[in-house]
Design a protein around this motif. Sequence first.
Motif, PDB file in Angstrom:
ATOM      1  N   THR A 443       0.802  -1.231   0.000  1.00 36.95           N
ATOM      2  CA  THR A 443       0.000   0.000   0.000  1.00 36.95           C
ATOM      3  C   THR A 443       0.839   1.288   0.000  1.00 36.95           C
ATOM      4  O   THR A 443       0.283   2.377   0.116  1.00 36.95           O
ATOM      5  CB  THR A 443      -0.912   0.001   1.242  1.00 36.95           C
ATOM      6  N   ASP A 444       2.163   1.158  -0.125  1.00 34.42           N
ATOM      7  CA  ASP A 444       3.012   2.361  -0.262  1.00 34.42           C
ATOM      8  C   ASP A 444       2.905   2.814  -1.725  1.00 34.42           C
ATOM      9  O   ASP A 444       3.752   2.508  -2.558  1.00 34.42           O
ATOM     10  CB  ASP A 444       4.460   2.029   0.128  1.00 34.42           C
ATOM     11  N   THR A 445       1.823   3.542  -2.014  1.00 31.60           N
ATOM     12  CA  THR A 445       1.476   3.866  -3.409  1.00 31.60           C
ATOM     13  C   THR A 445       1.513   5.377  -3.667  1.00 31.60           C
ATOM     14  O   THR A 445       1.490   6.185  -2.736  1.00 31.60           O
ATOM     15  CB  THR A 445       0.060   3.338  -3.745  1.00 31.60           C
ATOM     16  N   ILE A 446       1.520   5.703  -4.950  1.00 36.41           N
ATOM     17  CA  ILE A 446       1.731   7.103  -5.374  1.00 36.41           C
ATOM     18  C   ILE A 446       0.614   8.042  -4.914  1.00 36.41           C
ATOM     19  O   ILE A 446       0.862   9.216  -4.647  1.00 36.41           O
ATOM     20  CB  ILE A 446       1.926   7.187  -6.909  1.00 36.41           C
ATOM     21  N   ASP A 447      -0.617   7.524  -4.779  1.00 35.98           N
ATOM     22  CA  ASP A 447      -1.734   8.396  -4.397  1.00 35.98           C
ATOM     23  C   ASP A 447      -1.547   8.980  -2.993  1.00 35.98           C
ATOM     24  O   ASP A 447      -2.207   9.953  -2.634  1.00 35.98           O
ATOM     25  CB  ASP A 447      -3.059   7.619  -4.463  1.00 35.98           C
ATOM     26  N   LYS A 448      -0.637   8.390  -2.202  1.00 37.76           N
ATOM     27  CA  LYS A 448      -0.436   8.878  -0.830  1.00 37.76           C
ATOM     28  C   LYS A 448       0.741   9.851  -0.717  1.00 37.76           C
ATOM     29  O   LYS A 448       1.066  10.319   0.371  1.00 37.76           O
ATOM     30  CB  LYS A 448      -0.228   7.693   0.110  1.00 37.76           C
ATOM     31  N   ILE A 449       1.387  10.143  -1.847  1.00 36.93           N
ATOM     32  CA  ILE A 449       2.543  11.041  -1.812  1.00 36.93           C
ATOM     33  C   ILE A 449       2.066  12.496  -1.707  1.00 36.93           C
ATOM     34  O   ILE A 449       1.136  12.913  -2.393  1.00 36.93           O
ATOM     35  CB  ILE A 449       3.418  10.861  -3.081  1.00 36.93           C
ATOM     36  N   GLU A 450       2.717  13.232  -0.822  1.00 38.19           N
ATOM     37  CA  GLU A 450       2.412  14.664  -0.639  1.00 38.19           C
ATOM     38  C   GLU A 450       3.405  15.448  -1.503  1.00 38.19           C
ATOM     39  O   GLU A 450       4.497  15.795  -1.045  1.00 38.19           O
ATOM     40  CB  GLU A 450       2.604  15.060   0.834  1.00 38.19           C
TER      41      GLU A 450
END
Length: 477
Positions: A443-450
């Motif tokens: 779940t370390d995915t791009i949608d969670k990047i700030e």
Amino acid sequence: MRTFFTCIIFIAFTALSAQNTATQVDPVNSLTVDILKHHLSVLASDSLNGRFTSSEGQKKAARYIQSEFEAAGLHPYNDTCFYQPYTLWSWKWGECTLKSKHASLTSQNDFLFLSNAPMDSTSTSCVFVGFGEDTIINDLDLKDKIAFAFTNSYSNYYSLAYRLKSKGVKAIILTNPNDEKAYQKISSRVDFDRVNVSKAKPFFSKTATKVFIVKPSFAKELFGKNIAALKKIETSKDATKISEKIISVHCPVIVEKVKTENVAGYIKGKTNETIVLSAHYDHLGKKGDNIYYGADDNASGTTALLSLAKVIGTQNEVPDRNILFLATSGEELGLLGALHFADEQSKLPFDIKANLNIDMIGRNDSIGKSNYIYLIGSKEYPVLDSLCNIANQAVNLKIDYGYETNSSFGNLLNLSDHYAFHKQGIPVLGFFNGLHADYHKPTDTIDKIEFEEMLKRIRLIYYTSQLLVDKEVFNKN
Ligand SMILES: [Zn+2]
């Protein structure tokens, strides 16, 4: 010490403001969230499959990094090639078989092999031992045979396995007679296709425990008795009434040497003195059907490296020092790429003065927290810490020393690639934004990047690197 600091602070301020006023446009302003998103979406995409060291996904990432380094105008680190190859060992399971006179089971579908060593091709008697009670196994001859045992839990069979091993069994076949679905549950957690990669040639202990897990129906099929009847067996006398059957097993391993590579390029300075900016680009790959995207760990740091290469590489002025951009593989396996680079660096024409390492700068580590960065190495290298604080005048992040002071985190100096340089006495500073619930998960995915936050952090690394390449500001002999 104090005079020295006052002096560098004055020079550093002057250097920083000269840079911004003389050129009018600050080069780092060319960096945008869209550029970061573009790099990160390539690195954390499905097609790179989690960038496991030595996998095709890692090699695709390496090609992308090389093409970006070329586009940024970097020179290959050894003046001929951007790749710094090194060799590792890999091992994976070969074709595993389990056969009786009347059945040939299929690995994964019908049986699982749990061991950390291969099983040589073996054909021997298989003895039913019930739940492995002492009243059954004490009087049975199990030497060089395979014990077939019942268990109520696939996660709690170790003492049973230990007792059976002490009787000289070659292997143990286990099944849970009370839960038909237990096989499916454990099977979904075992990744038999996993490729294991290490620096050392794998060693397989001759005495490792070898356990096969099968469905309960196989017990019935093999011994010709229904499960209820088999469960009633409580003594060795009853067990000997169940006739032994010949079982053939074989679980080989495939061991081979594999190649992986760091990718490194540099901007030529006026001398061979060099500042290294590093980030690892490998991650955990794929386990079963799950891709470990590693968007934060460490597509974020790699993105920072690529975008800084572009910003710095396209400037006209020749810097005082070389700036070397190092994208490492093998970090997740134990900093292997960085250690290889550090070991080899004496053969290269670089006099490395400092390393800035970037690992996981794309997230905030708790809800509501923002506008911060953790520095690692500040205590050991106060001059670098001071320069980073000066660089921060242009960015205004909260510099957080939480990972330096709180011992419950352990010493992070050992836990990312900066360690390889620190070990050689080269000053280092690690840039990091902390751990989170998706750390080392699919779940370390791009949608969670700030991305906005990440951009500020990259600006801080940029200004810090600009102070370090300036010989008047930072002069470490
Ligand atoms: Zn990691």
